[in-house]
Scaffold this motif. Structure first.
Motif, PDB file in Angstrom:
ATOM      1  N   SER A   2      -3.320  38.000 -21.526  1.00  5.21           N
ATOM      2  CA  SER A   2      -4.166  38.560 -22.495  1.00  5.21           C
ATOM      3  C   SER A   2      -3.252  38.706 -23.842  1.00  5.21           C
ATOM      4  O   SER A   2      -2.126  38.257 -23.963  1.00  5.21           O
ATOM      5  CB  SER A   2      -4.416  40.226 -22.104  1.00  5.21           C
ATOM      6  OG  SER A   2      -3.186  40.756 -21.986  1.00  5.21           O
ATOM      7  N   THR A   3      -4.107  39.078 -24.731  1.00  2.66           N
ATOM      8  CA  THR A   3      -3.535  39.022 -26.191  1.00  2.66           C
ATOM      9  C   THR A   3      -2.463  40.093 -26.062  1.00  2.66           C
ATOM     10  O   THR A   3      -1.515  40.284 -26.960  1.00  2.66           O
ATOM     11  CB  THR A   3      -4.627  39.295 -27.224  1.00  2.66           C
ATOM     12  OG1 THR A   3      -5.437  40.360 -26.843  1.00  2.66           O
ATOM     13  CG2 THR A   3      -5.437  37.997 -27.563  1.00  2.66           C
ATOM     14  N   THR A   4      -2.775  41.137 -25.441  1.00  4.25           N
ATOM     15  CA  THR A   4      -1.879  42.408 -25.160  1.00  4.25           C
ATOM     16  C   THR A   4      -0.517  42.037 -24.918  1.00  4.25           C
ATOM     17  O   THR A   4       0.380  42.238 -25.420  1.00  4.25           O
ATOM     18  CB  THR A   4      -2.551  43.514 -24.298  1.00  4.25           C
ATOM     19  OG1 THR A   4      -3.971  43.565 -24.780  1.00  4.25           O
ATOM     20  CG2 THR A   4      -1.507  44.553 -24.223  1.00  4.25           C
ATOM     21  N   ASN A   5      -0.498  40.980 -23.945  1.00  2.00           N
ATOM     22  CA  ASN A   5       0.925  40.383 -23.329  1.00  2.00           C
ATOM     23  C   ASN A   5       1.435  39.564 -24.638  1.00  2.00           C
ATOM     24  O   ASN A   5       2.615  39.812 -24.862  1.00  2.00           O
ATOM     25  CB  ASN A   5       0.559  39.590 -22.271  1.00  2.00           C
ATOM     26  CG  ASN A   5       0.394  40.356 -20.963  1.00  2.00           C
ATOM     27  OD1 ASN A   5       0.543  41.727 -20.770  1.00  2.00           O
ATOM     28  ND2 ASN A   5      -0.178  39.756 -20.101  1.00  2.00           N
ATOM     29  N   LEU A   6       0.717  38.832 -25.319  1.00  2.00           N
ATOM     30  CA  LEU A   6       1.164  38.199 -26.546  1.00  2.00           C
ATOM     31  C   LEU A   6       1.714  39.150 -27.611  1.00  2.00           C
ATOM     32  O   LEU A   6       2.825  39.069 -28.108  1.00  2.00           O
ATOM     33  CB  LEU A   6       0.140  37.362 -27.022  1.00  2.00           C
ATOM     34  CG  LEU A   6      -0.313  35.869 -26.258  1.00  2.00           C
ATOM     35  CD1 LEU A   6      -1.249  35.263 -27.187  1.00  2.00           C
ATOM     36  CD2 LEU A   6       1.213  35.276 -26.287  1.00  2.00           C
ATOM     37  N   GLN A   7       1.013  40.364 -27.747  1.00  4.67           N
ATOM     38  CA  GLN A   7       1.429  41.186 -28.751  1.00  4.67           C
ATOM     39  C   GLN A   7       2.858  41.856 -28.293  1.00  4.67           C
ATOM     40  O   GLN A   7       3.821  42.278 -29.211  1.00  4.67           O
ATOM     41  CB  GLN A   7       0.283  42.279 -29.045  1.00  4.67           C
ATOM     42  CG  GLN A   7      -0.803  41.965 -29.529  1.00  4.67           C
ATOM     43  CD  GLN A   7      -1.807  42.974 -29.554  1.00  4.67           C
ATOM     44  OE1 GLN A   7      -1.922  43.881 -28.813  1.00  4.67           O
ATOM     45  NE2 GLN A   7      -2.769  43.063 -30.390  1.00  4.67           N
ATOM     46  N   GLU A 118       6.039  30.952 -26.982  1.00 13.87           N
ATOM     47  CA  GLU A 118       5.048  29.647 -27.207  1.00 13.87           C
ATOM     48  C   GLU A 118       4.726  29.086 -25.895  1.00 13.87           C
ATOM     49  O   GLU A 118       3.289  28.709 -25.909  1.00 13.87           O
ATOM     50  CB  GLU A 118       6.209  28.612 -27.507  1.00 13.87           C
ATOM     51  CG  GLU A 118       6.813  28.749 -29.101  1.00 13.87           C
ATOM     52  CD  GLU A 118       7.984  27.735 -29.391  1.00 13.87           C
ATOM     53  OE1 GLU A 118       8.325  26.801 -28.570  1.00 13.87           O
ATOM     54  OE2 GLU A 118       8.410  27.933 -30.167  1.00 13.87           O
ATOM     55  N   ARG A 119       5.187  29.495 -24.768  1.00 10.04           N
ATOM     56  CA  ARG A 119       4.730  28.833 -23.402  1.00 10.04           C
ATOM     57  C   ARG A 119       3.258  29.715 -23.264  1.00 10.04           C
ATOM     58  O   ARG A 119       2.200  29.214 -22.661  1.00 10.04           O
ATOM     59  CB  ARG A 119       5.677  29.275 -22.362  1.00 10.04           C
ATOM     60  CG  ARG A 119       6.482  28.012 -22.219  1.00 10.04           C
ATOM     61  CD  ARG A 119       7.647  28.456 -21.107  1.00 10.04           C
ATOM     62  NE  ARG A 119       8.814  27.218 -21.047  1.00 10.04           N
ATOM     63  CZ  ARG A 119       9.943  27.649 -20.471  1.00 10.04           C
ATOM     64  NH1 ARG A 119      10.102  28.590 -19.702  1.00 10.04           N
ATOM     65  NH2 ARG A 119      10.701  26.500 -20.550  1.00 10.04           N
ATOM     66  N   ARG A 120       3.467  30.952 -23.429  1.00 14.53           N
ATOM     67  CA  ARG A 120       2.314  32.102 -23.212  1.00 14.53           C
ATOM     68  C   ARG A 120       1.011  31.404 -24.114  1.00 14.53           C
ATOM     69  O   ARG A 120       0.111  31.682 -23.592  1.00 14.53           O
ATOM     70  CB  ARG A 120       2.547  33.466 -23.415  1.00 14.53           C
ATOM     71  CG  ARG A 120       3.452  33.962 -22.386  1.00 14.53           C
ATOM     72  CD  ARG A 120       2.998  34.074 -20.961  1.00 14.53           C
ATOM     73  NE  ARG A 120       4.149  34.806 -20.200  1.00 14.53           N
ATOM     74  CZ  ARG A 120       4.736  34.363 -19.285  1.00 14.53           C
ATOM     75  NH1 ARG A 120       4.643  33.058 -18.847  1.00 14.53           N
ATOM     76  NH2 ARG A 120       5.559  34.890 -18.554  1.00 14.53           N
ATOM     77  N   ARG A 121       1.556  31.283 -25.237  1.00 17.31           N
ATOM     78  CA  ARG A 121       0.462  30.781 -26.170  1.00 17.31           C
ATOM     79  C   ARG A 121      -0.242  29.381 -25.690  1.00 17.31           C
ATOM     80  O   ARG A 121      -1.536  29.121 -25.757  1.00 17.31           O
ATOM     81  CB  ARG A 121       0.949  30.627 -27.659  1.00 17.31           C
ATOM     82  CG  ARG A 121       1.224  31.959 -28.456  1.00 17.31           C
ATOM     83  CD  ARG A 121       1.572  31.737 -29.669  1.00 17.31           C
ATOM     84  NE  ARG A 121       1.635  33.214 -30.320  1.00 17.31           N
ATOM     85  CZ  ARG A 121       2.559  33.267 -31.460  1.00 17.31           C
ATOM     86  NH1 ARG A 121       3.304  32.401 -31.813  1.00 17.31           N
ATOM     87  NH2 ARG A 121       2.515  34.426 -31.815  1.00 17.31           N
ATOM     88  N   ALA A 122       0.452  28.574 -25.234  1.00 14.91           N
ATOM     89  CA  ALA A 122       0.131  27.212 -24.833  1.00 14.91           C
ATOM     90  C   ALA A 122      -0.645  27.542 -23.452  1.00 14.91           C
ATOM     91  O   ALA A 122      -1.713  26.775 -23.348  1.00 14.91           O
ATOM     92  CB  ALA A 122       1.166  26.297 -24.570  1.00 14.91           C
TER      93      ALA A 122
END
Length: 156
Positions: A2-7, A118-122
């Motif tokens: 989720s975007t929460t994890n990215l944040q 970067e990996r999570r975004r990919a």
């Protein structure tokens, strides 16, 4: 993902970069202190050489035993000061090495968090592409099915 994890990872990256920046500032500070300590040790050594030259010239002209004693006493104290300053400089050099090690560790942490981000975004991008492809395939399948089903055409 989720975007929460990215944040959360972005916040972690910001903190890691801030810690690294603080470590870099500290490294610069201890480098300056080490350079100053070395410089002072060098200056004391240079002063001792000049002192010995002056007194060698003085002794060539003749001096009393009392003056010779003062010269030797001051020379011993000067040697002690030089030795002590050498220890201080060595201590500062050790601080620089520890600070460099800390910077290297923090740089590796920043690089690791950045790579993970970067990996999570990919992964998110690939997941979104798969979902989009699935939706497109389902829509195409429904459209193809609708072409051959007369009841779907009437209800549409």
């Amino acid at each position: 993902m989720s975007t929460t994890n990215l944040q959360t990872l972005s916040i972690l990256l910001e903190r890691a970069e801030a810690e690294r920046d603080q470590a870099l500032a500290y490294l610069q500070e201890v480098r300056r202190a080490a350079e100053a300590a070395r410089s002072q040790a060098d200056q004391l050594g240079q002063y001792r050489s000049e002192y010995q030259q002056r007194w060698t010239q003085q002794f060539a002209r003749g001096s009393s035993i009392d003056i010779l004693g003062c010269y030797q006493n001051f020379g011993l104290r000067l040697d002690q000061a030089i030795d002590q300053q050498g220890l201080v400089a060595n201590h500062q050099d050790a601080r620089v090495e520890r600070a460099q090690d800390m910077v290297r560790e923090l740089e590796m942490r920043v690089a690791s968090v950045r790579k993970l981000l970067e990996r999570r975004r990919a992964e998110m991008s690939r997941s979104a592409q798969r979902q989009e492809q699935k939706a497109t395939d389902e829509q195409a399948a429904r459209a193809a099915l609708a072409q051959f089903n007369p009841f779907v055409r009437l209800s549409a």
